[in-house]
Design an enzyme around this catalytic site. Structure first.
Site, PDB file in Angstrom:
ATOM      1  CB  CYS A 135       1.226  87.746 -10.051  1.00 32.10           C
ATOM      2  SG  CYS A 135       0.164  89.107 -10.552  1.00 32.10           S
ATOM      3  CB  CYS A 138      -1.475  87.258 -12.679  1.00 34.20           C
ATOM      4  SG  CYS A 138      -0.305  88.584 -12.472  1.00 34.20           S
ATOM      5  CG  ASP A 139      -1.435  83.347 -11.810  1.00 31.05           C
ATOM      6  OD1 ASP A 139      -1.874  83.524 -12.956  1.00 31.05           O
ATOM      7  OD2 ASP A 139      -0.227  83.272 -11.547  1.00 31.05           O
TER       8      ASP A 139
END
Ligand code: NDP
Length: 318
Positions: A135, A138-139
């Protein structure tokens, strides 16, 4: 004898727990089955920095424990079990847990989520949360100013590469064929981004690293057999997701990938009293906060459904 519940929630990600919080506060005594990965996909993420309300970010597993506590505080019964089959042919709905215990539910909220697909090589596990991610939204932030690799050639890979290109010095896009599956417009964005390098006809042989995490990736050209190492600190998978909805096949309408179809603007499925929330019904956004939002919708839809059923019964008896 089968356990009887008003609201049965299947899944323990942000969608499931949010549905539980709302249903519990509405006095519906929800019962939630956690599934095989209690807490869901967020338990595989270190820091969640994009969930509103946490200015300093929060650790993924911690956030899920907090959501669980909040759901329990209002009376949700949380059971550690796996729903292994369902029977939605009659009413109430029948749900089998761990292949043996049958629960009868007036309403069912499907919150089983989706799982990112992985390549299936051992080094993915070795460096999970240490440079391997599925992701970028997200990261990606953790890799700003660094070099990363993305695997895939669909719209997700194109989107994640262009997203990462804004944060990272360079993005290596690893494509297994000599063309991309992504839409023309997304492909042209990739091709027009100077710091994305596409490695055509290339497959991942091994993710390389040490105690500090990922340090590179060894790739192989599947036309020439030539191997090479690319130095990267992050390795992102974008080869698709699979919604965890196999057990509902035959009862619930789904698209060709298995995402549950819901009636627009609601969480209602084609089966009365069965609602779908979170990533199991969302192929587009797939964020914790959108999952939580639809979890809330699912509980409100279930509450409305139960109230209408009750009114019907009162009408029949009067
Ligand atoms: P897709 O299934 O469309 O694409 C998966 C890609 O991963 C393919 O290019 C495939 O390669 C590649 N792949 C699969 N397995 C491997 C493997 N083992 N090794 C290397 N490569 C592999 O998934 P997406 O997640 O990209 O998209 C899913 C759906 O969501 C699509 O309908 C897409 O249009 C949509 N979407 C839309 C977006 C938007 O409009 N903004 C953004 C993201 C997704 P190959 O081509 O060789 O099969």
């Amino acid at each position: 004898m089968a356990e009887k519940v008003k609201v049965l929630i299947i899944g323990s990600g942000p969608a499931g727990y949010t549905a539980a919080i709302y249903a519990a506060r509405a006095g519906l005594n929800p019962v939630l089955y956690t599934g095989g990965q209690p807490g869901g996909q967020l338990t595989t993420t270190n820091d969640v920095e994009n969930f509103p309300g946490y200015p300093d970010g929060i650790n993924g597993p911690q956030m899920m424990m907090d959501l669980q506590k909040q759901a329990e505080r209002f009376g949700t019964k949380i059971n550690y079990g796996m729903v292994t089959s369902v029977d939605f042919s009659g009413y109430p709905h029948k749900v089998t847990v761990d292949e043996k215990d049958v629960v009868e539910a007036e309403t069912v909220i499907i919150a089983t989520g989706a799982s990112a697909k992985y390549l299936g090589i051992p080094s993915e596990d070795t460096f999970a949360n240490k440079g391997v991610s599925a992701c970028a939204v997200c990261d990606g932030y953790f890799y700003r100013g660094k070099e990363v690799a993305v695997v895939g050639a669909g719209d997700s890979a194109a989107e994640e590469s262009t997203y990462l290109a804004k944060l990272c010095t360079k993005v290596h896009l690893i494509v297994r064929r000599d063309e991309m599956r992504a839409s023309k417009i997304m492909q042209s964005r990739v091709l027009n981004t100077p710091n994305i390098e596409i490695h055509w006809n290339t497959e991942t042989d091994e993710i390389l690293g040490d105690d500090t995490g990922v340090t590179g990736v060894r790739v192989i050209n599947n036309k020439t057999g030539e191997k090479k190492e690319i130095s990267v600190q992050g390795f992102f998978l974008a080869i698709g997701h699979k919604p965890n909805t196999d057990i509902f096949k035959g009862y619930i309408d789904m698209d060709e990938t298995g995402y549950v179809k819901v009636q627009p603007g609601s969480t209602r499925t084609n089966v009365e009293g069965v609602f779908a929330v979170g990533d199991a019904a969302d192929r587009v956004y797939r964020q914790a906060v959108t999952a939580a939002g639809t979890g809330c919708m699912g509980a409100l839809d279930a509450e409305k459904f139960l109230a209408a059923k009750e009114a019907e019964l009162v009408g029949d008896n009067s």
